[in-house]
Enzyme design. Structure first.
Site, PDB file in Angstrom:
ATOM      1  N   LYS A  64       0.815  -1.225   0.000  1.00 33.80           N
ATOM      2  CA  LYS A  64       0.000   0.000   0.000  1.00 33.80           C
ATOM      3  C   LYS A  64       0.847   1.274   0.000  1.00 33.80           C
ATOM      4  CE  LYS A  64      -4.374  -1.957   1.309  1.00 33.80           C
ATOM      5  NZ  LYS A  64      -5.401  -2.224   2.312  1.00 33.80           N
ATOM      6  N   ARG A  98      -3.317 -10.445   4.801  1.00 25.27           N
ATOM      7  CA  ARG A  98      -3.763 -10.435   3.394  1.00 25.27           C
ATOM      8  C   ARG A  98      -2.653  -9.822   2.547  1.00 25.27           C
ATOM      9  NH1 ARG A  98      -6.046  -6.881  -0.153  1.00 25.27           N
ATOM     10  NH2 ARG A  98      -7.712  -7.666  -1.488  1.00 25.27           N
TER      11      ARG A  98
HETATM   12  N1  HH2 Z   1      -7.453  -3.929   0.976  1.00 23.54           N
HETATM   13  C1  HH2 Z   1      -7.801  -3.936  -0.320  1.00 23.54           C
HETATM   14  C2  HH2 Z   1      -8.893  -4.711  -0.739  1.00 23.54           C
HETATM   15  N2  HH2 Z   1      -9.577  -5.486   0.116  1.00 23.54           N
HETATM   16  N3  HH2 Z   1      -9.891  -6.312   2.326  1.00 23.54           N
HETATM   17  C3  HH2 Z   1      -9.549  -6.334   3.618  1.00 23.54           C
HETATM   18  N4  HH2 Z   1     -10.211  -7.124   4.498  1.00 23.54           N
HETATM   19  N5  HH2 Z   1      -8.508  -5.573   4.101  1.00 23.54           N
HETATM   20  C4  HH2 Z   1      -7.783  -4.750   3.273  1.00 23.54           C
HETATM   21  O1  HH2 Z   1      -6.869  -4.051   3.773  1.00 23.54           O
HETATM   22  C5  HH2 Z   1      -8.130  -4.704   1.879  1.00 23.54           C
HETATM   23  C6  HH2 Z   1      -9.214  -5.510   1.434  1.00 23.54           C
HETATM   24  C7  HH2 Z   1      -7.020  -3.153  -1.325  1.00 23.54           C
HETATM   25  O2  HH2 Z   1      -5.951  -3.896  -1.867  1.00 23.54           O
HETATM   26  P1  HH2 Z   1      -5.937  -4.662  -3.298  1.00 23.54           P
HETATM   27  O3  HH2 Z   1      -6.938  -5.756  -3.326  1.00 23.54           O
HETATM   28  O4  HH2 Z   1      -4.562  -5.101  -3.594  1.00 23.54           O
HETATM   29  O5  HH2 Z   1      -6.249  -3.554  -4.350  1.00 23.54           O
HETATM   30  P2  HH2 Z   1      -7.546  -3.157  -5.139  1.00 23.54           P
HETATM   31  O6  HH2 Z   1      -8.615  -2.890  -4.159  1.00 23.54           O
HETATM   32  O7  HH2 Z   1      -7.116  -1.962  -5.932  1.00 23.54           O
HETATM   33  O8  HH2 Z   1      -7.904  -4.322  -5.997  1.00 23.54           O
END
Ligand code: HH2
Length: 275
Positions: free
Chosen positions: A209, A243
């Protein structure tokens, strides 16, 4: 014992993957790779939640994730989590084998999602977010970030339980990067133990992040070191599901962290090996 949740983004615009896995076959292959690297769960998402991301229709999200969930939930692999805020998407994913719903809105976007989860008896992740993904990074402010996140999660647990979700099924998540400055994120790391007082296990998502980029100067695909440090600190402070995008280095780091901090869980520690 800490669990590792590998991230499978079936989106064209995720901040970290930039659409590398939009094709279902590639997303499925990526999920299998993360399973081999030691993921305990796979979190499959069809809508980016990065700051400023565009909303996706339920139809499009369903089309992206359903074949991927179905393939990865078949057989003996890791449990599959569906990263969605939509009833229609969760329903389809649970029908083809998902065992967990990860909702970054903590059942606020579509409150009926609570009833579905209660009915299906799945695990649920309730995450804190200030505002929504389109606006959340516009000068976020708190009275006290940890107290505010804790009060929010307490209220969402109460709502989930009132809708029939068993308390034992609930995970809580501070929502690193969701309406938080760098300092808010770091304070949540330092004081994560205060959230454990809510009595539910903590899931934690800091992988690659922006705050890590701000601290290290590293581009988004070069943030493994910062991600591992952040997650080891979170584990030491009580997080029990991490995660991450980079499963193998996280699995190695967690083995060392667990052997050090919870030797009773690690047979190698109790054997008293010399090296
Ligand atoms: N962060 C993201 C998405 N889902 N779910 C939980 N429980 N906790 C988190 O911190 C979290 C999440 C964002 O990350 P990412 O999936 O890599 O990116 P994007 O939302 O752009 O697909």
């Amino acid at each position: 014992m800490g669990k590792i949740m590998g991230i499978v983004n079936v989106t064209p615009d995720s901040f970290s993957d930039r659409g590398a896995f939009l094709d279902p076959e590639r997303a499925i292959a990526h999920g299998r790779e993360l399973a081999e690297e030691g993921a305990d769960a796979l979190d499959i998402g069809g809508e980016s939640t990065r700051p400023g991301a565009a909303a996706v229709s339920a139809g499009e999200e369903l089309r992206r994730v359903t074949p991927v969930v179905e393939a990865l939930a078949a057989g003996e692999g890791p449990a599959v989590s569906i990263d969605t805020s939509k009833v229609a998407v969760a329903e389809a994913a649970l029908a083809v084998g998902a065992a967990m719903v990860n909702d970054v809105t903590a059942l606020r976007a579509e409150p009926a999602l609570a009833g579905l989860c209660a009915d299906r008896g799945c695990d649920v992740v309730l995450m804190h977010m200030l505002g929504d993904p389109r606006t959340m990074q516009e000068s976020p402010s708190y009275r006290d970030v940890v107290d505010d996140v804790k009060a929010f999660l307490a209220e969402r647990i109460e709502f989930a339980v009132s809708e029939g979700i068993e308390e034992e099924r609930i995970w809580i998540d501070p929502g690193i990067g969701f309406g938080k400055t760098v300092e808010h994120n770091l304070e949540l790391h330092r004081r994560l133990g205060e959230l454990a007082k809510l009595g539910r296990p903590i899931a934690f998502g800091s992988s690659r992040k922006a705050f890590i980029g701000k601290l290290t100067g590293a581009a988004v695909d070069r943030r493994v070191g910062g991600t591992v440090a952040s997650n080891v600190i979170a584990y030491a402070k009580g997080a029990r599901m991490l995660r991450v995008h980079d499963v193998r280095p996280m699995r190695e780091a967690l083995s060392v962290a667990e052997a050090t901090l919870q030797p009773e869980l690690n047979p190698r520690g109790s054997r008293g090996s010399a090296s």
